[in-house]
Motif scaffolding. Structure first.
Motif, PDB file in Angstrom:
ATOM      1  N   CYS A  62     -37.491  24.397 -11.060  1.00 59.45           N
ATOM      2  CA  CYS A  62     -38.275  24.282 -12.285  1.00 59.45           C
ATOM      3  C   CYS A  62     -39.694  24.776 -12.015  1.00 59.45           C
ATOM      4  O   CYS A  62     -40.310  24.357 -11.032  1.00 59.45           O
ATOM      5  CB  CYS A  62     -38.302  22.835 -12.749  1.00 59.45           C
ATOM      6  N   ALA A  64     -42.357  24.067 -13.627  1.00 63.15           N
ATOM      7  CA  ALA A  64     -43.380  23.071 -13.944  1.00 63.15           C
ATOM      8  C   ALA A  64     -43.446  21.955 -12.912  1.00 63.15           C
ATOM      9  O   ALA A  64     -44.517  21.625 -12.413  1.00 63.15           O
ATOM     10  CB  ALA A  64     -43.115  22.489 -15.324  1.00 63.15           C
ATOM     11  N   ARG A  75     -32.535  23.077 -19.817  1.00 71.55           N
ATOM     12  CA  ARG A  75     -33.764  22.306 -19.668  1.00 71.55           C
ATOM     13  C   ARG A  75     -33.773  21.620 -18.303  1.00 71.55           C
ATOM     14  O   ARG A  75     -32.735  21.284 -17.758  1.00 71.55           O
ATOM     15  CB  ARG A  75     -33.881  21.256 -20.765  1.00 71.55           C
ATOM     16  N   CYS A  79     -38.352  17.030 -16.202  1.00 67.67           N
ATOM     17  CA  CYS A  79     -39.497  17.087 -17.117  1.00 67.67           C
ATOM     18  C   CYS A  79     -39.141  17.611 -18.506  1.00 67.67           C
ATOM     19  O   CYS A  79     -39.938  17.486 -19.426  1.00 67.67           O
ATOM     20  CB  CYS A  79     -40.616  17.939 -16.512  1.00 67.67           C
ATOM     21  N   ILE A  81     -38.742  20.750 -19.575  1.00 63.81           N
ATOM     22  CA  ILE A  81     -39.220  22.079 -19.929  1.00 63.81           C
ATOM     23  C   ILE A  81     -38.043  23.063 -19.906  1.00 63.81           C
ATOM     24  O   ILE A  81     -37.067  22.866 -19.202  1.00 63.81           O
ATOM     25  CB  ILE A  81     -40.337  22.530 -18.965  1.00 63.81           C
ATOM     26  N   SER A  82     -38.132  24.117 -20.724  1.00 69.16           N
ATOM     27  CA  SER A  82     -37.076  25.131 -20.737  1.00 69.16           C
ATOM     28  C   SER A  82     -37.058  25.855 -19.402  1.00 69.16           C
ATOM     29  O   SER A  82     -38.094  26.263 -18.886  1.00 69.16           O
ATOM     30  CB  SER A  82     -37.323  26.144 -21.846  1.00 69.16           C
TER      31      SER A  82
END
Length: 115
Positions: A62, A64, A75, A79, A81-82
Motif C-alpha cells: 500500500c 499510504a 482497497r 487503511c 485507500i484504493s
C-alpha cells in the motif's frame, strides 16, 4: 526390554559382508534410505524457497500505510485507500511521496510537576 538375540545381529552382519544377493539388496536398501534422509531436507528447503519467491511476486504494498496484501485487491485492508492497479505502481508511488510527509516527528519536552 525384548532385545533381539545375538544370532540375529550376526546373521545381518554376515548378509552385509558376504557378497550374496540378499546382502546386496540389504546394502542397496540402506543406501537408499540414507540418500533419502540426506536429500529430503535439501529438497524441502528448495521447495520452500521457491514458494516464498512466488508468494513475494504476488504481493503489493500500500502506498499510504505500507501494508502488504495480495495483488488484485481494490482497497487496502488496513487503511482503505484504493490500491494501485499495476504491480510496479506501488514502488513508484512509494518513491513519489517524500518521507517527511509520512513520518511523525516526536520531540521530547520536560514537564514540571511542581504545581
Amino acid at each position: 526390554m525384548n532385545r533381539p538375540p545375538a544370532l540375529l545381529w550376526f546373521a545381518v552382519l554376515l548378509l552385509l559382508l558376504l557378497p550374496t544377493a540378499a546382502g546386496r539388496v540389504l546394502l542397496d536398501l540402506v543406501g537408499g534410505v540414507a540418500l533419502v534422509l540426506l536429500a529430503l531436507p535439501l529438497l524441502l528447503t528448495g521447495l520452500g524457497w521457491i514458494g516464498w519467491k512466488v508468494l513475494q511476486s504476488r504481493m503489493v504494498t500500500c502506498p499510504a500505510c505500507g501494508t502488504a496484501s495480495v495483488k488484485g485487491v481494490e482497497r487496502c485492508p488496513a487503511c482503505g485507500i484504493s490500491m494501485p492497479v499495476g504491480s510496479t505502481a506501488s514502488a513508484s508511488a512509494n518513491d513519489a511521496v517524500p518521507a517527511s510527509d509520512v513520518t511523525i516527528d516526536v520531540t521530547a519536552q520536560e514537564v514540571n510537576s511542581d504545581s
